[in-house]
Scaffold this active site. Structure first.
Site, PDB file in Angstrom:
ATOM      1  N   LYS A  57      93.782 -54.397  10.577  1.00 47.71           N
ATOM      2  CA  LYS A  57      93.226 -53.099  10.999  1.00 47.71           C
ATOM      3  C   LYS A  57      92.294 -53.155  12.208  1.00 47.71           C
ATOM      4  CE  LYS A  57      94.986 -50.646   9.212  1.00 47.71           C
ATOM      5  NZ  LYS A  57      96.454 -50.520   9.534  1.00 47.71           N
ATOM      6  N   HIS A 112      97.667 -62.660  10.973  1.00 48.66           N
ATOM      7  CA  HIS A 112      96.276 -62.392  10.567  1.00 48.66           C
ATOM      8  C   HIS A 112      95.657 -63.666  10.000  1.00 48.66           C
ATOM      9  CE1 HIS A 112      96.799 -58.095  10.925  1.00 48.66           C
ATOM     10  NE2 HIS A 112      97.531 -57.936   9.848  1.00 48.66           N
ATOM     11  N   SER A 142      89.633 -48.068   7.952  1.00 43.83           N
ATOM     12  CA  SER A 142      91.059 -48.089   8.263  1.00 43.83           C
ATOM     13  C   SER A 142      91.840 -48.840   7.179  1.00 43.83           C
ATOM     14  CB  SER A 142      91.255 -48.758   9.630  1.00 43.83           C
ATOM     15  OG  SER A 142      92.599 -48.745  10.016  1.00 43.83           O
TER      16      SER A 142
HETATM   17  P1  A3P Z   1      92.644 -46.140  12.274  1.00 43.36           P
HETATM   18  O1  A3P Z   1      93.143 -46.300  10.867  1.00 43.36           O
HETATM   19  O2  A3P Z   1      91.152 -46.179  12.345  1.00 43.36           O
HETATM   20  O3  A3P Z   1      93.209 -44.938  12.966  1.00 43.36           O
HETATM   21  P2  A3P Z   1      96.312 -52.657  12.932  1.00 43.36           P
HETATM   22  O4  A3P Z   1      97.409 -52.511  13.932  1.00 43.36           O
HETATM   23  O5  A3P Z   1      95.527 -53.905  13.096  1.00 43.36           O
HETATM   24  O6  A3P Z   1      96.808 -52.424  11.544  1.00 43.36           O
HETATM   25  O7  A3P Z   1      95.234 -51.523  13.256  1.00 43.36           O
HETATM   26  C1  A3P Z   1      95.511 -50.162  13.035  1.00 43.36           C
HETATM   27  C2  A3P Z   1      94.383 -49.332  13.610  1.00 43.36           C
HETATM   28  O8  A3P Z   1      94.468 -49.340  15.051  1.00 43.36           O
HETATM   29  C3  A3P Z   1      94.480 -47.880  13.178  1.00 43.36           C
HETATM   30  O9  A3P Z   1      93.127 -47.416  13.110  1.00 43.36           O
HETATM   31  C4  A3P Z   1      95.242 -47.286  14.350  1.00 43.36           C
HETATM   32  O10 A3P Z   1      95.142 -45.905  14.460  1.00 43.36           O
HETATM   33  C5  A3P Z   1      94.568 -48.010  15.509  1.00 43.36           C
HETATM   34  N1  A3P Z   1      95.363 -47.944  16.749  1.00 43.36           N
HETATM   35  C6  A3P Z   1      96.615 -48.394  16.959  1.00 43.36           C
HETATM   36  N2  A3P Z   1      97.024 -48.108  18.203  1.00 43.36           N
HETATM   37  C7  A3P Z   1      96.005 -47.470  18.806  1.00 43.36           C
HETATM   38  C8  A3P Z   1      95.817 -46.900  20.110  1.00 43.36           C
HETATM   39  N3  A3P Z   1      96.772 -46.937  21.048  1.00 43.36           N
HETATM   40  N4  A3P Z   1      94.623 -46.327  20.384  1.00 43.36           N
HETATM   41  C9  A3P Z   1      93.654 -46.276  19.459  1.00 43.36           C
HETATM   42  N5  A3P Z   1      93.776 -46.774  18.213  1.00 43.36           N
HETATM   43  C10 A3P Z   1      94.933 -47.367  17.885  1.00 43.36           C
END
Ligand code: A3P
Length: 300
Positions: A57, A112, A142
């Site tokens: 996340k 991860h 998240s």
């Molecule tokens: P949120 O749940 O706070 O919206 P991962 O890819 O490590 O699982 O992380 C997911 C998080 O990164 C999510 O956060 C997602 O919305 C955010 N995220 C992914 N792409 C993004 C982007 N282009 N801009 C901003 N946040 C992004």
């Protein structure tokens, strides 16, 4: 199959039984003790591999999109036609490993893993690591929402219960604090690049330039602009190759949430009570003081 997890069936019952490897919990189904052990001990690292490493996340998929585009000189065709799990495979899983073996160099690889179980071969290679980190309070929020929709991670129950588990490291992929402090030990090495979700938010264009430079791919302004445009939250939400909507329902239940959920900094403020925030800060200080490092999120 379209995706690395498509062949695996999940159930809530399975999700309760995490895979344990070297004292760390992993989501079941696509991780196994064998696949993790292989990743650690036998995975063959190529000198031009690029590892995309995060704690869950923290912006993993965002970084996959950025790195894929940089490697293609800003041309979005690859990102728009091939699933991210096939562009930057999760090599700790059986299916991701097959994908990784068949990829031409330079490969993008995602995981991860905490540093203590990262592929041993990396440490005598010239491979590069991009490590993305994020405000742990936003990671927690998240992660909480994500766990409701991503079945193998297991139902988070209440927010307070999940907060307790997060702070004690009793969540898949272990403690956030251990992950960060472990990887930060490599700070100063020329083949590792640290960046934060907050930096990406603050200055995506500058971040893309620095990343391209690190990868030895200095792109012209038009290419940089294309990377920035195609990795905006809105552009990624529309791209089925990265927004998780192609994943099987047994793995990701789209009725229980949205993977690209809010995409902002500081959402923790709408979730934490004052008491939870004070408690979090106490644990944070205890675990992080030894690092002698200042992070952007500490100003908020
Ligand atoms: P949120 O749940 O706070 O919206 P991962 O890819 O490590 O699982 O992380 C997911 C998080 O990164 C999510 O956060 C997602 O919305 C955010 N995220 C992914 N792409 C993004 C982007 N282009 N801009 C901003 N946040 C992004």
């Amino acid at each position: 199959s379209l995706h690395i997890v498509a062949k695996v069936t999940f159930s809530q019952e399975m999700a309760a039984k995490h895979v344990q490897y070297k004292g760390i919990k992993f989501p079941p189904g696509y991780n196994s003790v064998d696949s993790l052990c292989f990743a650690e001990n036998e995975f063959q690292v190529r000198d031009d591999d690029i590892f995309n490493i995060t704690y869950p996340k923290s912006g993993t998929v965002w970084m996959i999109e950025i790195l894929s585009l940089i490697l293609r000189g800003g041309n979005p065709a690859w990102n728009q036609s091939v699933l991210n799990s096939l562009r930057a495979p999760w090599f700790t899983t059986q299916l991701g490993l097959e994908t990784a073996h068949n990829l031409p160099s330079p490969r993008l690889l995602t995981c991860h893993l905490p540093i203590q179980i990262f592929p041993k071969a990396f440490f005598s290679s010239k491979a590069k690591v991009v490590y993305t980190m994020r405000d742990p309070r936003d990671v927690l929020v998240s992660y909480y929402h994500f766990s409701k929709m991503c079945i193998p991670f297991g139902d988070p129950k209440s927010f307070n219960h999940f907060l307790e588990r997060f702070l004690s490291g009793d969540v898949p992929f272990g403690s956030w604090f251990d992950h960060i402090t472990g990887w930060m030990k490599l700070k100063g090495k020329s083949n590792i690049f640290f960046i934060s979700y907050e930096q990406l938010q603050q200055d995506l264009c500058g971040s893309v330039k620095r990343l391209s430079h690190f990868l030895g791919k200095d792109l012209d302004e038009a290419a940089i602009a294309s990377v920035v445009e195609n990795t905006s939250f809105e552009a990624m939400r529309k791209n089925n190759m990265c927004n998780s909507t192609e994943l099987p329902k047994e793995f990701m239940d789209q009725e229980k949430g949205t993977f690209l959920r809010k995409g902002i900094c500081g959402d923790w403020k709408t979730h934490f009570t004052v008491a939870q925030s004070e408690y979090f800060n106490r644990v944070y200080q205890e675990k992080m003081w030894g690092l002698k490092e200042t992070f952007l999120w500490e100003q908020t």
